[in-house]
Design an enzyme around this catalytic site. Structure first.
Site, PDB file in Angstrom:
ATOM      1  N   HIS A   1      27.404  18.462  59.606  1.00  0.00           N
ATOM      2  CA  HIS A   1      28.170  19.419  60.430  1.00  0.00           C
ATOM      3  C   HIS A   1      27.228  20.225  61.341  1.00  0.00           C
ATOM      4  O   HIS A   1      27.190  21.453  61.288  1.00  0.00           O
ATOM      5  CB  HIS A   1      28.994  20.354  59.523  1.00  0.00           C
ATOM      6  CG  HIS A   1      30.132  21.024  60.254  1.00  0.00           C
ATOM      7  ND1 HIS A   1      31.326  21.326  59.660  1.00  0.00           N
ATOM      8  CD2 HIS A   1      30.242  21.473  61.530  1.00  0.00           C
ATOM      9  CE1 HIS A   1      32.127  21.914  60.530  1.00  0.00           C
ATOM     10  NE2 HIS A   1      31.482  22.020  61.679  1.00  0.00           N
TER      11      HIS A   1
ATOM     12  N   ARG B   1      36.979  17.624  62.457  1.00  0.00           N
ATOM     13  CA  ARG B   1      37.061  18.165  61.110  1.00  0.00           C
ATOM     14  C   ARG B   1      37.234  17.015  60.123  1.00  0.00           C
ATOM     15  O   ARG B   1      37.894  16.012  60.434  1.00  0.00           O
ATOM     16  CB  ARG B   1      38.265  19.119  60.978  1.00  0.00           C
ATOM     17  CG  ARG B   1      38.067  20.467  61.630  1.00  0.00           C
ATOM     18  CD  ARG B   1      37.044  21.333  60.887  1.00  0.00           C
ATOM     19  NE  ARG B   1      36.894  22.640  61.483  1.00  0.00           N
ATOM     20  CZ  ARG B   1      35.933  22.970  62.355  1.00  0.00           C
ATOM     21  NH1 ARG B   1      35.038  22.079  62.736  1.00  0.00           N
ATOM     22  NH2 ARG B   1      35.865  24.197  62.828  1.00  0.00           N
TER      23      ARG B   1
HETATM   24  P1  NDP Z   1      40.537  22.973  72.458  1.00  0.00           P
HETATM   25  O1  NDP Z   1      41.612  23.791  71.856  1.00  0.00           O
HETATM   26  O2  NDP Z   1      39.897  23.432  73.718  1.00  0.00           O
HETATM   27  O3  NDP Z   1      41.058  21.481  72.730  1.00  0.00           O
HETATM   28  C1  NDP Z   1      41.897  20.808  71.842  1.00  0.00           C
HETATM   29  C2  NDP Z   1      42.419  19.545  72.510  1.00  0.00           C
HETATM   30  O4  NDP Z   1      43.169  18.806  71.534  1.00  0.00           O
HETATM   31  C3  NDP Z   1      43.369  19.834  73.662  1.00  0.00           C
HETATM   32  O5  NDP Z   1      43.154  18.887  74.695  1.00  0.00           O
HETATM   33  C4  NDP Z   1      44.745  19.624  73.037  1.00  0.00           C
HETATM   34  O6  NDP Z   1      45.746  19.190  73.947  1.00  0.00           O
HETATM   35  C5  NDP Z   1      44.449  18.513  72.062  1.00  0.00           C
HETATM   36  N1  NDP Z   1      45.462  18.477  70.995  1.00  0.00           N
HETATM   37  C6  NDP Z   1      45.687  19.401  70.027  1.00  0.00           C
HETATM   38  N2  NDP Z   1      46.709  19.014  69.236  1.00  0.00           N
HETATM   39  C7  NDP Z   1      47.134  17.835  69.721  1.00  0.00           C
HETATM   40  C8  NDP Z   1      48.167  16.944  69.340  1.00  0.00           C
HETATM   41  N3  NDP Z   1      48.960  17.176  68.291  1.00  0.00           N
HETATM   42  N4  NDP Z   1      48.326  15.818  70.068  1.00  0.00           N
HETATM   43  C9  NDP Z   1      47.542  15.558  71.128  1.00  0.00           C
HETATM   44  N5  NDP Z   1      46.537  16.377  71.546  1.00  0.00           N
HETATM   45  C10 NDP Z   1      46.342  17.492  70.838  1.00  0.00           C
HETATM   46  O7  NDP Z   1      39.421  22.787  71.316  1.00  0.00           O
HETATM   47  P2  NDP Z   1      37.865  22.518  71.501  1.00  0.00           P
HETATM   48  O8  NDP Z   1      37.680  21.384  72.416  1.00  0.00           O
HETATM   49  O9  NDP Z   1      37.142  23.786  71.822  1.00  0.00           O
HETATM   50  O10 NDP Z   1      37.429  22.150  69.996  1.00  0.00           O
HETATM   51  C11 NDP Z   1      37.969  21.040  69.331  1.00  0.00           C
HETATM   52  C12 NDP Z   1      37.522  21.005  67.878  1.00  0.00           C
HETATM   53  O11 NDP Z   1      36.159  20.632  67.765  1.00  0.00           O
HETATM   54  C13 NDP Z   1      37.566  22.338  67.131  1.00  0.00           C
HETATM   55  O12 NDP Z   1      38.876  22.676  66.743  1.00  0.00           O
HETATM   56  C14 NDP Z   1      36.647  22.069  65.948  1.00  0.00           C
HETATM   57  O13 NDP Z   1      37.409  21.540  64.875  1.00  0.00           O
HETATM   58  C15 NDP Z   1      35.706  20.977  66.449  1.00  0.00           C
HETATM   59  N6  NDP Z   1      34.318  21.460  66.524  1.00  0.00           N
HETATM   60  C16 NDP Z   1      33.355  20.863  65.732  1.00  0.00           C
HETATM   61  C17 NDP Z   1      32.040  21.267  65.800  1.00  0.00           C
HETATM   62  C18 NDP Z   1      30.995  20.577  65.013  1.00  0.00           C
HETATM   63  O14 NDP Z   1      29.866  21.063  64.927  1.00  0.00           O
HETATM   64  N7  NDP Z   1      31.252  19.410  64.441  1.00  0.00           N
HETATM   65  C19 NDP Z   1      31.618  22.364  66.670  1.00  0.00           C
HETATM   66  C20 NDP Z   1      32.685  22.904  67.489  1.00  0.00           C
HETATM   67  C21 NDP Z   1      33.984  22.473  67.396  1.00  0.00           C
HETATM   68  P3  NDP Z   1      46.329  20.175  75.091  1.00  0.00           P
HETATM   69  O15 NDP Z   1      45.140  20.525  75.973  1.00  0.00           O
HETATM   70  O16 NDP Z   1      47.308  19.334  75.792  1.00  0.00           O
HETATM   71  O17 NDP Z   1      46.878  21.377  74.371  1.00  0.00           O
HETATM   72  C1  OXD Z   2      33.198  25.073  65.112  1.00  0.00           C
HETATM   73  C2  OXD Z   2      32.286  24.358  64.238  1.00  0.00           C
HETATM   74  O1  OXD Z   2      34.414  24.941  64.978  1.00  0.00           O
HETATM   75  O2  OXD Z   2      31.081  24.713  64.213  1.00  0.00           O
HETATM   76  O3  OXD Z   2      32.691  25.795  65.999  1.00  0.00           O
HETATM   77  O4  OXD Z   2      32.667  23.418  63.562  1.00  0.00           O
END
Ligand code: NDP
Ligand code: OXD
Length: 312
Positions: free
Chosen positions: A275, A227
């Protein structure tokens, strides 16, 4: 018995899709901006970035199904009805697209492809070796969840040493796991490419800042596909201009669409995309909504529920 009504808020990229794409026998689909509806008739909401305050106007809402993997746009709304179940879109195709995007940009930078593009433009035959072997090029992934895990395993076949940082320790074969604040500096010091795939939460907002960049090896490349709110854009530009960072790839921005006057557009060391790293597939989205409605209507647990306290 009357069917539940699902209100869909479609992303601009989906405007060409007809209502059929979102309809199903088990509910009545209502498309925001196209169909008339009474707010009190809406049972479920499904969309990506509703305007702040909008969900509060639906008094009989039972649950919210995000059409994106990230739910930050819901949770930054101070009027979001936080007592409602909120689910997010989790899908292997989305994770693979994100992995393709990151792998492609790591390889473009690693192989110096932009230089070859420039040489071709001036008809120059300019051979050179790779600046560094893959086995000596360390990739660090901030966030090892559904998408971060997929990104990590996609990079392994190219011989890159891959590690990841998350809140809790992970066990992904051949991926070194760093966990928590206490292990972050060691993780950063071992990241020649830093890929951000964290959810945007109060704990991660602004995490890509000058202090963090200073802990990366000189010549590191930053890739942000998470993000725009994770990145302090001025700090990134300063770190690129000072020569500490060698490049950046950005798919997400503090303000989207990225304003024309932003220095990011024309910065020679930045690749910017609108994006598009991972795009939710409408058919998979409809299947997910059908599943969510079926479960909600039969009192079964919803999939991929957000922990509103943690923010992801
Ligand atoms: P998940 O919830 O599956 O994974 C999030 C990861 O981040 C987990 O490993 C979590 O740790 C870690 N995490 C969260 N907070 C912290 C913290 N404070 N300190 C350390 N680690 C942290 O999310 P996704 O992988 O499905 O998606 C991630 C992001 O990708 C979405 O939220 C979105 O913003 C972005 N995205 C962007 C897209 C684009 O087109 N650019 C498309 C899709 C998604 P733990 O496992 O230990 O809880
Ligand atoms: C998502 C994105 O969060 O598209 O899926 O950014």
């Amino acid at each position: 018995m009357a069917k539940p009504k699902v209100l869909f808020l479609l992303s601009p990229g989906w405007n060409a899709l007809g209502k059929d794409s979102f309809s199903h026998d088990s509910y009545e689909a209502v498309i925001h901006g196209r169909d008339d509806y009474a707010p009190g008739d809406i049972t479920y909401f499904s969309g990506f970035r509703p305007a702040p305050g909008f969900l509060k106007t639906l008094p009989n809402l039972q649950a919210v199904f995000s059409l994106g993997a990230g739910v930050d746009a819901f949770l930054v709304d101070p009027e979001f009805p936080r007592h409602l179940p909120l689910t997010r879109f989790v899908n292997p195709t989305l994770a693979h697209e994100m992995a393709q995007y990151v792998t492609m940009h790591v390889l473009i930078a690693h192989r110096g492809q932009r230089e070859f593009d420039a040489a071709q433009a001036s008809c120059e035959w300019k051979q050179r070796m790779l600046a560094r072997a893959s086995r000596d090029t360390r990739i660090g992934i901030l966030g090892l969840g559904d998408i971060g895990g997929s990104v990590a395993t996609s990079l392994l076949p190219f011989d890159f040493p891959v590690s990841g940082w998350s809140r809790t320790r992970k066990d992904i074969p051949d991926v070194k796991s760093y966990a928590g604040e206490g292990e972050m500096d060691a993780f950063l010091a071992a990241s020649d490419y830093l890929v951000c795939v964290l959810p945007l939460t109060p704990a991660t907002r602004g995490i890509l800042n000058a202090r963090l960049f200073a802990k990366l090896p000189k010549g590191a490349v930053v890739i942000n596909v998470a993000r725009g709110g994770h990145l302090i854009e001025d700090d990134l530009i300063a770190a690129l201009d000072s020569g500490h960072l060698a490049g950046a790839v950005l798919d997400v921005f503090q303000v989207e669409p990225l304003p024309v006057e932003s220095p990011i557009w024309k910065h020679p060391k930045i690749t910017a995309t609108p994006h598009i790293a991972g795009i939710t597939d409408p058919m998979a989205a409809r299947d997910y909504v059908v599943d969510c409605v079926a479960r909600a209507e039969s009192g079964k647990p919803l999939p991929n529920l957000i922990d509103v306290g943690k923010g992801y």
